[in-house]
Design an enzyme around this catalytic site. Structure first.
Site, mmCIF file in Angstrom:
data_model
loop_
_atom_site.group_PDB
_atom_site.id
_atom_site.type_symbol
_atom_site.label_atom_id
_atom_site.label_comp_id
_atom_site.label_asym_id
_atom_site.label_seq_id
_atom_site.Cartn_x
_atom_site.Cartn_y
_atom_site.Cartn_z
ATOM 1 C CE LYS A 503 -0.133 -0.417 4.984
ATOM 2 N NZ LYS A 503 -0.751 -1.130 6.075
ATOM 3 N NE ARG A 601 -6.713 0.518 10.630
ATOM 4 C CZ ARG A 601 -5.473 0.312 10.221
ATOM 5 N NH1 ARG A 601 -4.562 1.264 10.349
ATOM 6 N NH2 ARG A 601 -5.111 -0.823 9.695
ATOM 7 C CE1 TYR A 729 11.410 32.520 3.008
ATOM 8 C CE2 TYR A 729 11.755 30.149 3.031
ATOM 9 C CZ TYR A 729 11.435 31.310 2.351
ATOM 10 O OH TYR A 729 11.138 31.253 1.021
ATOM 11 C CG MET A 778 8.388 24.103 -1.009
ATOM 12 S SD MET A 778 7.386 25.044 -2.179
ATOM 13 C CE MET A 778 6.341 25.984 -1.113
HETATM 14 C C1 LIG Z 1 -0.166 -1.951 6.829
HETATM 15 C C2 LIG Z 1 -0.810 -3.167 7.295
HETATM 16 C C3 LIG Z 1 -0.064 -4.301 7.647
HETATM 17 C C4 LIG Z 1 1.424 -4.333 7.673
HETATM 18 O O1 LIG Z 1 1.901 -3.679 8.824
HETATM 19 P P1 LIG Z 1 3.471 -3.604 9.148
HETATM 20 O O2 LIG Z 1 3.539 -3.070 10.510
HETATM 21 O O3 LIG Z 1 4.053 -2.710 8.143
HETATM 22 O O4 LIG Z 1 3.953 -4.995 9.024
HETATM 23 C C5 LIG Z 1 -0.751 -5.456 7.962
HETATM 24 N N1 LIG Z 1 -2.101 -5.478 7.966
HETATM 25 C C6 LIG Z 1 -2.853 -4.399 7.675
HETATM 26 C C7 LIG Z 1 -4.326 -4.506 7.715
HETATM 27 C C8 LIG Z 1 -2.230 -3.200 7.346
HETATM 28 O O5 LIG Z 1 -2.978 -2.131 7.052
#
Ligand SMILES: *Cc1c(COP(=O)(O)O)cnc(C)c1O
Length: 835
Positions: A503, A601, A729, A778
């Site tokens: 992701k 969540r 700045y 920036m």
């Molecule tokens: C991101 C994620 C993981 C992986 O987590 P890490 O701590 O990077 O291993 C596993 N399961 C879900 C649902 C996630 O969103």
């Protein structure tokens, strides 16, 4: 990895002392040895050795290799079922690596000392450079076969040696070992007449009791040699050399150094800013060489090469002058962004058949564009007649799906008819002709391999085709990702599946590039956050199953079109998706149910499971592929009780669902920290994330991981300011003393947070830490470099990497590595490389 030979399978069976599992065509001549299912160009002429190595068990790919048309297989897996390989010859051996080594030793014995001089290299450092430099020095006088890259292992050495052909008259092979007992095998394969022991380092090797044992083991490479070159400055090496010679008195020691006993006596080494001059005495005569390097390692490497010229009787003035043209060795293939969305692989230092094969393999693995282009110079000193050579090159290009070819050089120009098999082709006599006559706009959306011998100056071409962006570069080591993946796999049961989270643009490192490494390394699943990310992977040719974590109605269509599997986390989503499938007339579409076991969540709560089970019992549109949950604190020992509670809640939910469904689903809960700290919760599958990028909260696991990403920027300007003046700045930060300020080309728009300002963050220049001064801008950051003597504009600055961990940056900024990684902006150029 491929090597070329000329044996029948019967000969190979005999040499490898193999048993036949099935016998078919016995007479075709096999010309290629392959260990890698991805790299097979001529299946009907290939014998495949299913070798188990640390990167995996090639037996898993045997069917795949068979499907590609390979009909000659060597395996040490007794359980292989010949019914799956109808028409193939299958040889069973005790150990596939030893069988490969026996074949290589046999091949080596076909070449006599009169026709082929063999140089063997060992030592702690410099082997590959000495090998490549000897090649640069001697390629005009010999037809040389040498180990490709740094193939010096128990597998790399046999593959290198299997490449020797009758055209060669000089061979240069390196041998590297990691534990006692290994050199004996390599000696039998290489059988060097001349050796170089480059040096012995102090590094403590796990495999050896002490340095003496390590030297003795390495020396076994030379037990049948006539000459051995070594530096005499190291007493330990010197002592062992004399001891070794007493036992093997055919050997003549060729030592170099400052002692009067040395054969090559170094008189002086003079260094200037840009070169070194070495003066030495040999047999009472003074000689000198000049090299365009000033570091000690390069000087040592050059002298080792020089000794070899004396032994080969090649110490002529013309040859000594070639030292001045030695150039550094590019050891890795890099993928860079080019103009008009192209990708470039730049390999403009050498051009010979074996390095061309490696580069073409790398090109073929790139799937971002259907178009593959090769820009190639004449191939020098191949020992093969040009007519035949370019036929071979053309058929190699065709095998590797190259559809556009540009040949540069007089030889290639006059043999252009050989390339008629390639759809689009053009030829130029010189690099200058090419540069004058091309339109940059003719290169777009393609992957381009630029490969030329040094004298063609192809760096002018790569310079033109490279995308010019500000020079802040995130380089990503794909080999380290595969390595880290293996570290986690080693902690799991062999049957446990692996889902890897890619992701957020692969945690900021790149989506397609990372996914393709994972696919090759046989993970079972990928997961992305949004449908768009999944579509991108599909468009790039990824075929693994993909779970999508955040979906809504607007993306259902795309999910189905691209074969993506949604995570279902609520009744609302469940109803919508089920209705959609019903309308589309799709049954049993795979989905993944998310249980909220305590993270609070996304996900179904335990008290909703009854209703969920009822819904699913009567639904044939949806098929539950897996049920999973996510730990909130698996990294924290203080929260272990909570983690166990989450696990128990999750298991109760799964049991309840199982009772109502008439089919089985798989379950998973462990993330990275879960795998390292709670492997007992691995269930059917685990979900690995940050771990492949080299970060783990458990110190023990952390120490087994490799660094993956390196962020480097450059210094745009250096200035001296006086005490009392301010920087940046706000007009607030006054310097107490006269100071030197360097402006680095990275700012918060690149992802370098403002939290690093005013000395909170540090960067490294030439391995020295320097602090930020003033606020982060920036696009720029000011660094206080007052304490550093030699710092120049244009110089590289390390923002994070091996010697400055991203974890340290995260600590400075009061955050976690995840946030820093995913904040590196898309305008920062990414370079991917394999080691
Ligand atoms: C991101 C994620 C993981 C992986 O987590 P890490 O701590 O990077 O291993 C596993 N399961 C879900 C649902 C996630 O969103």
């Amino acid at each position: 990895m491929t090597a070329s030979i000329h044996y029948t399978i019967q000969e190979i069976a005999k040499v490898c002392k193999a048993k036949w599992i099935s016998k078919n065509d016995l007479f075709s001549v096999l010309s290629y040895v392959s260990l890698d299912s991805r790299k097979i160009s001529y299946p009907s002429e290939t014998v495949f050795f299913a070798v188990k190595s640390k990167s995996g068990d090639a037996n898993l790919f045997l069917e795949n290799v068979f499907q590609k048309g390979v009909r000659n297989l060597v395996t040490d897996n007794e359980n292989i079922d010949p019914a799956n390989f109808a028409g193939a010859n299958i040889l069973l051996v005790k150990n596939a690596v030893s069988a490969l080594q026996h074949l290589a030793a046999f091949h080596r014995r076909q070449f006599s000392n009169e026709n082929l001089a063999v140089i063997g290299l060992t030592g702690s450092n410099g082997k590959t450079i000495v090998k490549e430099w000897l090649n640069q020095l001697l390629e005009k006088d010999y037809t040389i076969i040498r180990s490709p890259k740094s193939f010096n292992s128990q597998i790399g050495v046999p593959l290198s040696v299997l490449n020797i052909s009758t055209a060669d008259n000089l061979a240069i092979f390196e041998a590297g070992i990691s534990q006692p007992g290994e050199m004996k095998n390599l000696e039998e394969i290489i059988k060097p007449q001349i050796g170089i022991f480059t040096n012995i380092g102090n590094a403590h090797d796990e495999g050896f009791k002490n340095i003496q044992q390590k030297i003795r083991e390495k020396l076994l490479l030379f037990k049948n040699a006539e000459f051995v070159v070594f530096p005499s400055g190291d007493q330990r090496l010197l002592k062992e050399m004399h001891f070794f010679q007493k036992k093997n008195n055919q050997i003549q020691l060729f030592s170099w150094g400052t002692s009067t006993d040395d054969i090559l006596k170094i008189i002086s080494i003079k260094k200037t800013n840009s070169f070194s001059e070495i003066v030495a005495d040999y047999n009472g005569t003074k000689f000198r060489i000049k090299i365009p390097f000033t570091d000690d390692a390069s000087i040592e490497n050059a002298i080792n090469c020089w000794c070899m010229l004396f032994i080969l009787n090649k110490n002529t003035k013309a040859l000594r002058e070639r030292f001045w043209s030695l150039y550094p060795i590019e050891m890795r293939l890099e993928l860079k962004s080019g103009i008009n969305r192209c990708h470039l692989i730049n390999d403009s230092y050498s051009n010979d058949l074996s390095s061309l094969r490696i580069a073409l393999d790398f090109l073929e693995q790139q799937k971002q564009h259907p178009g593959r282009t090769v820009i190639l110079s004449d191939i020098m000193q191949s020992g093969i007649k040009p007519g035949q050579l370019y036929q071979e090159v053309a058929s190699l290009l065709q095998q590797k799906n190259v559809n556009k070819f540009i040949g540069i050089g007089r030889d290639i120009f006059s043999h252009q008819q050989a390339f008629s098999v390639i759809a689009s082709r053009s030829f130029f006599k010189t690099t200058g002709d090419f540069l004058k006559n091309i339109f940059l706009s003719s290169f777009h959306d393609e992957t381009i391999l630029i490969k030329g011998a040094r004298q063609f100056g192809f760096e002018r071409i790569s310079h033109l085709l490279e995308q010019k962006v500000h020079q802040t570069i995130l380089s990503i080591n794909l080999t380290a990702i595969a390595y880290n993946l293996r570290q986690y796999r080693n902690r799991l049961k062999p049957t446990t599946k692996m889902m890897v989270m890619v992701k957020a643009f692969g945690y900021g490192s790149g989506s397609y590039e990372i996914a393709s490494v994972l696919e090759f390394n046989k993970v079972d699943y990928l997961a992305v956050a949004y449908a768009d990310e999944g579509i991108e992977l599909r468009n790039a040719g990824i075929t693994l199953p993909i779970m999508v974590m955040n979906t809504d109605e607007s993306t259902f269509d795309a999910l189905i079109n691209f074969n993506l599997e949604p995570e279902i986390f609520s009744f609302g989503l469940l109803n919508q998706f089920s209705d959609f499938l019903k309308k589309a007339d799709i049954e049993k579409y795979p989905v993944h149910l998310k249980i909220d076991s305590g993270m609070h969540r996304l996900g179904f709560l335990e008290n909703e499971i009854g209703a969920l089970a009822d819904f699913l019992k009567h639904n044939h549109f949806i098929k539950i592929k897996t049920v999973f949950s996510h730990f909130a604190a698996s990294d924290d020992p203080a929260e272990d009780a909570f983690t166990i509670e989450q696990f128990n809640t999750f298991t109760r939910c799964c049991r309840e669902l199982e009772k109502s469904l008439d089919y089985r689903f798989e379950t998973h809960i462990d993330n990275t920290a879960g795998i390292s700290r709670h492997p007992e919760f691995q269930l059917d599958m685990v979900r690995l994330g940050i771990g492949i990028h080299g970060f783990d909260s458990s110190p023990e696991m952390q120490s087994s991981l490799k660094n993956v990403s390196t962020l480097v920027t450059t210094i745009s300007q250096i200035k001296t300011i006086r005490a009392g003046e301010t920087v940046g700045y706000g007009h607030k930060v006054k310097v107490k003393n006269d100071s030197v300020i360097a402006v680095a080309g990275i700012g918060y728009a690149d992802g370098y947070s403002r939290r690093f300002g005013n000395g909170v963050g540090k960067m490294m220049i030439n391995n020295l830490a320097v602090s930020t001064i003033g606020n982060i801008c920036m696009d720029m950051t000011m660094l206080d470099v007052t304490e550093i003597k030699e710092v120049k504009e244009g110089e590289e600055v390390l923002v994070f990497g091996e010697s400055l961990s991203l974890k340290t940056l995260a600590d400075w900024a009061g955050t976690i590595p995840y946030e820093i990684m995913t904040s590196i902006s898309q305008r920062v150029k990414r370079i991917y490389y394999e080691e």
